[in-house]
Scaffold this motif. Structure first.
Motif, PDB file in Angstrom:
ATOM      1  N   ASN A  87       1.038  -0.949  -0.009  1.00  0.00           N
ATOM      2  CA  ASN A  87       0.191  -0.072   0.129  1.00  0.00           C
ATOM      3  C   ASN A  87       0.786   1.366  -0.005  1.00  0.00           C
ATOM      4  O   ASN A  87       1.973   1.299   0.505  1.00  0.00           O
ATOM      5  CB  ASN A  87      -0.749  -0.068   1.335  1.00  0.00           C
ATOM      6  N   ALA A  89       0.479   3.892   1.619  1.00  0.00           N
ATOM      7  CA  ALA A  89       0.269   4.566   2.862  1.00  0.00           C
ATOM      8  C   ALA A  89       1.543   4.196   3.845  1.00  0.00           C
ATOM      9  O   ALA A  89       2.261   3.192   3.736  1.00  0.00           O
ATOM     10  CB  ALA A  89      -0.933   4.286   3.495  1.00  0.00           C
ATOM     11  N   GLU A  92       2.127   2.736   9.691  1.00  0.00           N
ATOM     12  CA  GLU A  92       1.330   2.874  10.788  1.00  0.00           C
ATOM     13  C   GLU A  92      -0.192   2.934  10.231  1.00  0.00           C
ATOM     14  O   GLU A  92      -1.117   2.311  10.928  1.00  0.00           O
ATOM     15  CB  GLU A  92       1.341   4.014  11.567  1.00  0.00           C
ATOM     16  N   GLU A  93      -0.273   3.480   8.974  1.00  0.00           N
ATOM     17  CA  GLU A  93      -1.872   3.653   8.623  1.00  0.00           C
ATOM     18  C   GLU A  93      -2.483   2.603   7.604  1.00  0.00           C
ATOM     19  O   GLU A  93      -3.190   2.870   6.915  1.00  0.00           O
ATOM     20  CB  GLU A  93      -1.846   4.823   7.738  1.00  0.00           C
ATOM     21  N   LEU A  94      -1.674   1.398   7.759  1.00  0.00           N
ATOM     22  CA  LEU A  94      -2.155   0.428   6.653  1.00  0.00           C
ATOM     23  C   LEU A  94      -3.587  -0.072   7.256  1.00  0.00           C
ATOM     24  O   LEU A  94      -3.875  -0.295   8.315  1.00  0.00           O
ATOM     25  CB  LEU A  94      -1.209  -0.826   6.729  1.00  0.00           C
ATOM     26  N   ASP A  95      -4.439  -0.020   6.114  1.00  0.00           N
ATOM     27  CA  ASP A  95      -5.803  -0.612   6.417  1.00  0.00           C
ATOM     28  C   ASP A  95      -5.829  -2.155   5.907  1.00  0.00           C
ATOM     29  O   ASP A  95      -5.772  -2.433   4.852  1.00  0.00           O
ATOM     30  CB  ASP A  95      -6.778   0.197   5.346  1.00  0.00           C
ATOM     31  N   LEU A  96      -5.868  -2.932   6.938  1.00  0.00           N
ATOM     32  CA  LEU A  96      -6.025  -4.495   6.765  1.00  0.00           C
ATOM     33  C   LEU A  96      -7.192  -5.032   5.692  1.00  0.00           C
ATOM     34  O   LEU A  96      -7.031  -5.934   4.792  1.00  0.00           O
ATOM     35  CB  LEU A  96      -6.130  -5.115   7.905  1.00  0.00           C
ATOM     36  N   LYS A  97      -8.328  -4.143   5.814  1.00  0.00           N
ATOM     37  CA  LYS A  97      -9.539  -4.563   4.892  1.00  0.00           C
ATOM     38  C   LYS A  97      -9.061  -4.357   3.394  1.00  0.00           C
ATOM     39  O   LYS A  97      -9.498  -5.094   2.748  1.00  0.00           O
ATOM     40  CB  LYS A  97     -10.755  -3.691   5.479  1.00  0.00           C
ATOM     41  N   GLU A  98      -8.558  -3.190   3.160  1.00  0.00           N
ATOM     42  CA  GLU A  98      -7.958  -2.747   1.913  1.00  0.00           C
ATOM     43  C   GLU A  98      -6.991  -3.786   1.281  1.00  0.00           C
ATOM     44  O   GLU A  98      -7.165  -4.378   0.015  1.00  0.00           O
ATOM     45  CB  GLU A  98      -7.579  -1.303   1.730  1.00  0.00           C
ATOM     46  N   LYS A 101      -8.693  -7.059   0.451  1.00  0.00           N
ATOM     47  CA  LYS A 101      -9.854  -7.027  -0.923  1.00  0.00           C
ATOM     48  C   LYS A 101      -8.804  -7.081  -2.024  1.00  0.00           C
ATOM     49  O   LYS A 101      -8.795  -7.537  -2.927  1.00  0.00           O
ATOM     50  CB  LYS A 101     -10.402  -5.552  -0.894  1.00  0.00           C
TER      51      LYS A 101
END
Length: 171
Positions: A87, A89, A92-98, A101
């Motif tokens: 990602n 980002a 620290e700001e990694l979105d696991l849902k993204e 997906k």
């Protein structure tokens, strides 16, 4: 290319002449050797030609995609050690849902298109006709009580070897 076709034909004719030498001694042994040799030869040649045609059609249509090197695929099959970030980002700001997906989108599921590709390659006339010849020849030898597996099976091996040599020369 002209030289390779001549070499392929000469390989085939030399083997056919060697098989023909058996005929004066026993027609049953000749029939076993000839049917087995031609069956295996045409199966290998037909499969090679069908595979070549399928690859060329995929390349021309643009469906062929570049794959990683074989060594990389063996060492890192899931691309865990790639240099590109998952990602953009910060960590620290990694979105696991993204991430989940994105990874699910990469997974190829079984669908009609993938089935169509597999069927097209395996149900080619170049493959079906030689297999039909193999089956019909075996049944004919068995029904006429002249099937001798001690001659039939080694002749299959000879047909496979000669078929692969000729397919390398022709294709």
């Amino acid at each position: 290319m002209r030289i390779t076709v001549k070499k392929a034909i000469s390989i085939f004719l030399i083997v056919q002449l060697c098989i023909l030498v058996v005929y004066p001694f026993s027609s049953a042994i000749f029939a076993n050797i000839e049917v087995a040799f031609l069956s295996a030869f045409f199966v290998i040649l037909g499969s090679s030609f069908a595979y070549k045609r399928m690859v060329h059609s995929q390349v021309e249509s643009g469906q062929y995609e570049e794959k990683r090197e074989l060594l990389d695929e063996i060492e890192d099959p899931y691309e865990l050690y790639d240099d590109e970030p998952i990602n953009d980002a910060p960590y620290e700001e990694l979105d696991l849902k993204e991430i989940v997906k994105e990874e699910r989108a990469k997974i190829k599921t079984f669908n009609f298109q993938s089935m169509k590709k597999g069927v097209r390659g395996s149900v080619s006339a170049f493959r079906l006709v030689p297999y039909a010849f193999l089956i019909i020849g075996f049944i004919a030898l068995k029904n006429n009580n002249i099937l001798m597996l001690s001659y039939y099976l080694p002749s299959l091996l000879v047909g496979i070897i000669v078929g692969s040599l000729v397919s390398k020369k022709l294709l």
